[in-house]
Design an enzyme around this catalytic site. Sequence first.
Site, PDB file in Angstrom:
ATOM      1  N   ARG A 183       3.149 -28.475  38.477  1.00  0.00           N
ATOM      2  CA  ARG A 183       2.473 -27.336  39.095  1.00  0.00           C
ATOM      3  C   ARG A 183       0.964 -27.573  39.107  1.00  0.00           C
ATOM      4  O   ARG A 183       0.314 -27.557  38.066  1.00  0.00           O
ATOM      5  CB  ARG A 183       2.786 -26.032  38.350  1.00  0.00           C
ATOM      6  CG  ARG A 183       2.059 -24.824  38.960  1.00  0.00           C
ATOM      7  CD  ARG A 183       2.616 -23.487  38.489  1.00  0.00           C
ATOM      8  NE  ARG A 183       2.313 -23.194  37.103  1.00  0.00           N
ATOM      9  CZ  ARG A 183       2.574 -22.016  36.512  1.00  0.00           C
ATOM     10  NH1 ARG A 183       3.151 -21.045  37.211  1.00  0.00           N
ATOM     11  NH2 ARG A 183       2.276 -21.823  35.245  1.00  0.00           N
ATOM     12  N   ASP A 199       0.564 -17.277  28.313  1.00  0.00           N
ATOM     13  CA  ASP A 199      -0.326 -18.071  29.147  1.00  0.00           C
ATOM     14  C   ASP A 199      -1.295 -17.131  29.856  1.00  0.00           C
ATOM     15  O   ASP A 199      -1.390 -15.951  29.509  1.00  0.00           O
ATOM     16  CB  ASP A 199       0.446 -18.983  30.105  1.00  0.00           C
ATOM     17  CG  ASP A 199       1.155 -18.224  31.233  1.00  0.00           C
ATOM     18  OD1 ASP A 199       0.991 -16.991  31.347  1.00  0.00           O
ATOM     19  OD2 ASP A 199       1.867 -18.885  32.018  1.00  0.00           O
TER      20      ASP A 199
END
Length: 580
Positions: A195, A481
């Site tokens: 990603r 996150d």
Amino acid sequence: MESLQFWERKNKMMGLGTYGNLLPMNKKGGRGYDVPEGVDIRGRYDEEFAKILTKDAVQFVVDLQREFRNHVNYAMECRKEAKRRYNLGALPGFDPATRNIREGMWTCAQVPPAVADRRVEITGPVERKMIINALNSGAKVFMADFEDALSPSWENLMRGQVNLKDAVDGTISFHDKARNKDYKLNDQIAKLFVRPRGWHLPEAHILIDGEPATGCLVDFGLYFYHNYAKFRQNQGAGFGPFFYLPKMEHSREARIWNNVFERAEKMAGIERGSIRATVLIETLPAVFQMDEILYELRDHSVGLNCGRWDYIFSYVKTFQAHPDRLLPDRVQVGMTQHFMRSYSELLIRTCHRRGVHAMGGMAAQIPIRDDPAANEAALELVRKDKLREVKAGHDGTWAAHPGLISDCIEVFTNNMGNAPNQIQTVKREDAAALTEEDLLQRPRGLRTMEGLRLNTRVGIQYLAAWLTGSGSVPLYNLMEDAATAEISRVQNWQWLKYGVELDGDGLGVKVTKDLFGRVVEEEMTRIESEVGKEKFKKGMYKEACKIFTRQCTTPTLDDFLTLDAYNYIVIQHPQGSSNL
């Protein structure tokens, strides 16, 4: 992307350099990277990094930047225009102009056999030990993250590229000095997806024609250039590389990615459609563009994913000027909320109608080793969530920790059997009846002082870790996150802006700047108590507190917390000097 002059002005006001912290030139001189004309690499010189930043690899990134930067700039301007409309009272919705795409009977390219079975995927940053453990975890896929799970310092980004190259080559190993333990890959490993960062994030250590490079083009370009051949041989069975694409708001952004992929395939001399990508549907505007996004990427798509934490963040951000759409405590905003369930069901129908995977959301729990009862309770929550996903029709799900993989696989296998996915068997035609109102329904629930405190405590601690190089942070038995910090920030901002009543406490207390100031002070004391005085003193908790508090109290909501905080982790070395 903003111009270099913009960042010079902004950072001067913040006491920072041109873009972050500009170090003085190493008086002894320093070896720099061999770069094409028009490129200035300001990151620290390192011999390992130089093997990634070869002249040809950087030239590929430069070619992508020059070909697509105007398209990216236009897409970012369109985001600003959409935000302006929402702030004036408009609501996101399906685009009448693309109705023919939504109603058409087209499908995406057939899913490559190598990734037909994605029932459990593990995610994590591009750190060396993490990569090995994740690939060995028993999950079907590992999503290696340059985005929300990584603090994008120069060291992390370039070390991540080195690590991924070694992983694709099959040579990656790691020696843990503290545990005196060696880590290496098993014979059977997960399929690797990468990603890159979102379109909005710059890479300030690399200037191309005098402007910061586009972060995702750096991440994608360097990884693709060095790894496409070995990946197709070792992992993709003739396909690949494979990617996850974050933070899209409109199909025009998917079109740019599709063009980037075609440009990369042409450069490499590989078949069109070799590169495959899953798009995270993690912004509210994107849920109304799912067909259109798949259509733009139809030769390169392997589905969509429910990026649910960022989706909640986006709901608040999209409706920042709508006082009638206030969120309850974030722990109450789960997949049972009508707007969240509707989003998941429509995603499944859309993907399966187009012949690709519909991936479920993240299980962020971390095993609680010192409390078996609490650990079992947490695992039961994970099993229930995964059972809901597989019964709804999802083809796979996400987990943040290797300790969750076996439980997640068991739930999906018990319901899917030996079938690799549910693309052909669960069509969810009932979701065709979902309306714009279903996807926008106001969340139900209460707001509490504990919700305000938790947002503050988690937001500050996450940001403190991010500023010191960690983007994936264990907090209160969850792996957090940037998405969690963003929810915490925008919810505090929303409650402060509208002076909401904390109706869940029964005391009639309203959220004001004075109240928030006291909460911040008390939570900082609690954080110091929890982490210990020594760690608190050495960490960047005070700096994080200032940034987080400013972000929560600013009159105009910033689009991304990490875009502001990025200025604090950029360290520029003129001409790539080693300057150690």
